[in-house]
Design a protein around this motif. Structure first.
Motif, PDB file in Angstrom:
ATOM      1  N   PHE A 156      -3.724  29.926  29.540  1.00 36.32           N
ATOM      2  CA  PHE A 156      -4.612  30.706  28.683  1.00 36.32           C
ATOM      3  C   PHE A 156      -5.892  29.924  28.391  1.00 36.32           C
ATOM      4  O   PHE A 156      -5.820  28.820  27.860  1.00 36.32           O
ATOM      5  N   LEU A 157      -7.035  30.453  28.697  1.00 33.51           N
ATOM      6  CA  LEU A 157      -8.356  29.874  28.430  1.00 33.51           C
ATOM      7  C   LEU A 157      -8.475  28.403  28.852  1.00 33.51           C
ATOM      8  O   LEU A 157      -8.566  27.507  28.012  1.00 33.51           O
ATOM      9  N   PRO A 158      -8.516  28.145  30.154  1.00 32.64           N
ATOM     10  CA  PRO A 158      -8.557  26.754  30.617  1.00 32.64           C
ATOM     11  C   PRO A 158      -9.829  26.015  30.214  1.00 32.64           C
ATOM     12  O   PRO A 158      -9.783  24.802  29.985  1.00 32.64           O
ATOM     13  N   ILE A 159     -10.953  26.729  30.087  1.00 31.14           N
ATOM     14  CA  ILE A 159     -12.199  26.062  29.711  1.00 31.14           C
ATOM     15  C   ILE A 159     -12.091  25.478  28.304  1.00 31.14           C
ATOM     16  O   ILE A 159     -12.642  24.422  28.011  1.00 31.14           O
ATOM     17  N   VAL A 160     -11.367  26.145  27.437  1.00 32.83           N
ATOM     18  CA  VAL A 160     -11.254  25.681  26.055  1.00 32.83           C
ATOM     19  C   VAL A 160     -10.127  24.653  25.911  1.00 32.83           C
ATOM     20  O   VAL A 160     -10.358  23.519  25.476  1.00 32.83           O
ATOM     21  N   PHE A 161      -8.920  25.046  26.285  1.00 30.56           N
ATOM     22  CA  PHE A 161      -7.759  24.210  26.001  1.00 30.56           C
ATOM     23  C   PHE A 161      -7.637  23.015  26.952  1.00 30.56           C
ATOM     24  O   PHE A 161      -7.442  21.878  26.513  1.00 30.56           O
ATOM     25  N   ALA A 162      -7.711  23.251  28.247  1.00 34.31           N
ATOM     26  CA  ALA A 162      -7.531  22.155  29.199  1.00 34.31           C
ATOM     27  C   ALA A 162      -8.695  21.171  29.139  1.00 34.31           C
ATOM     28  O   ALA A 162      -8.493  19.961  29.283  1.00 34.31           O
ATOM     29  N   LEU A 163      -9.896  21.679  28.912  1.00 38.22           N
ATOM     30  CA  LEU A 163     -11.037  20.775  28.783  1.00 38.22           C
ATOM     31  C   LEU A 163     -10.914  19.933  27.511  1.00 38.22           C
ATOM     32  O   LEU A 163     -11.204  18.740  27.519  1.00 38.22           O
ATOM     33  N   GLY A 164     -10.456  20.541  26.440  1.00 37.53           N
ATOM     34  CA  GLY A 164     -10.196  19.779  25.214  1.00 37.53           C
ATOM     35  C   GLY A 164      -9.108  18.741  25.422  1.00 37.53           C
ATOM     36  O   GLY A 164      -9.192  17.613  24.918  1.00 37.53           O
ATOM     37  N   GLY A 165      -8.070  19.107  26.167  1.00 37.89           N
ATOM     38  CA  GLY A 165      -7.011  18.154  26.487  1.00 37.89           C
ATOM     39  C   GLY A 165      -7.500  17.011  27.346  1.00 37.89           C
ATOM     40  O   GLY A 165      -7.096  15.856  27.159  1.00 37.89           O
ATOM     41  N   LEU A 166      -8.397  17.318  28.274  1.00 38.76           N
ATOM     42  CA  LEU A 166      -8.949  16.274  29.132  1.00 38.76           C
ATOM     43  C   LEU A 166      -9.801  15.295  28.323  1.00 38.76           C
ATOM     44  O   LEU A 166      -9.718  14.076  28.514  1.00 38.76           O
ATOM     45  N   ILE A 167     -10.580  15.814  27.405  1.00 37.98           N
ATOM     46  CA  ILE A 167     -11.394  14.942  26.551  1.00 37.98           C
ATOM     47  C   ILE A 167     -10.499  14.071  25.665  1.00 37.98           C
ATOM     48  O   ILE A 167     -10.731  12.865  25.525  1.00 37.98           O
ATOM     49  N   MET A 168      -9.463  14.673  25.093  1.00 42.91           N
ATOM     50  CA  MET A 168      -8.545  13.880  24.257  1.00 42.91           C
ATOM     51  C   MET A 168      -7.802  12.826  25.074  1.00 42.91           C
ATOM     52  O   MET A 168      -7.547  11.721  24.597  1.00 42.91           O
TER      53      MET A 168
END
Length: 90
Positions: free
Chosen positions: A41-53
């Motif tokens: 669900f919403l890879p630009i929001v969640f996965a990108l946030g996970g990558l930054i973290m």
């Protein structure tokens, strides 16, 4: 604990206190969860946030699970975008 001659540490540590603190792998675990959610669900929001973290966990906090979190978040980002493109073309 300090000595009677000022605020000099004695080298003793209170019982049960850890040197690293209670932080552990918190950023890495959150990044893994965000990467998995981003795959669905919403890879630009969640996965990108996970990558930054995950990158923060690797560079700043030196967590053990940070490399796994980077991989999971990157796969979630790319895989989620591919999955979204496939479903959008149907």
């Amino acid at each position: 604990m300090t000595t009677q001659y000022g605020n000099q540490p004695t080298g003793q540590q209170r019982y049960g206190a850890s040197k690293a603190g209670a932080s552990g792998n918190v950023f890495s675990i959150i990044a893994i969860v965000l990467g998995v959610i981003g795959f669905i669900f919403l890879p630009i929001v969640f996965a990108l946030g996970g990558l930054i973290m995950a990158i923060i966990a690797k560079t700043v906090r030196h967590e053990r699970l940070a490399t796994i979190a980077i991989v999971v978040s990157a796969v979630g980002l790319v895989g989620g975008m591919v999955l979204g493109a496939i479903f959008a073309s149907m």
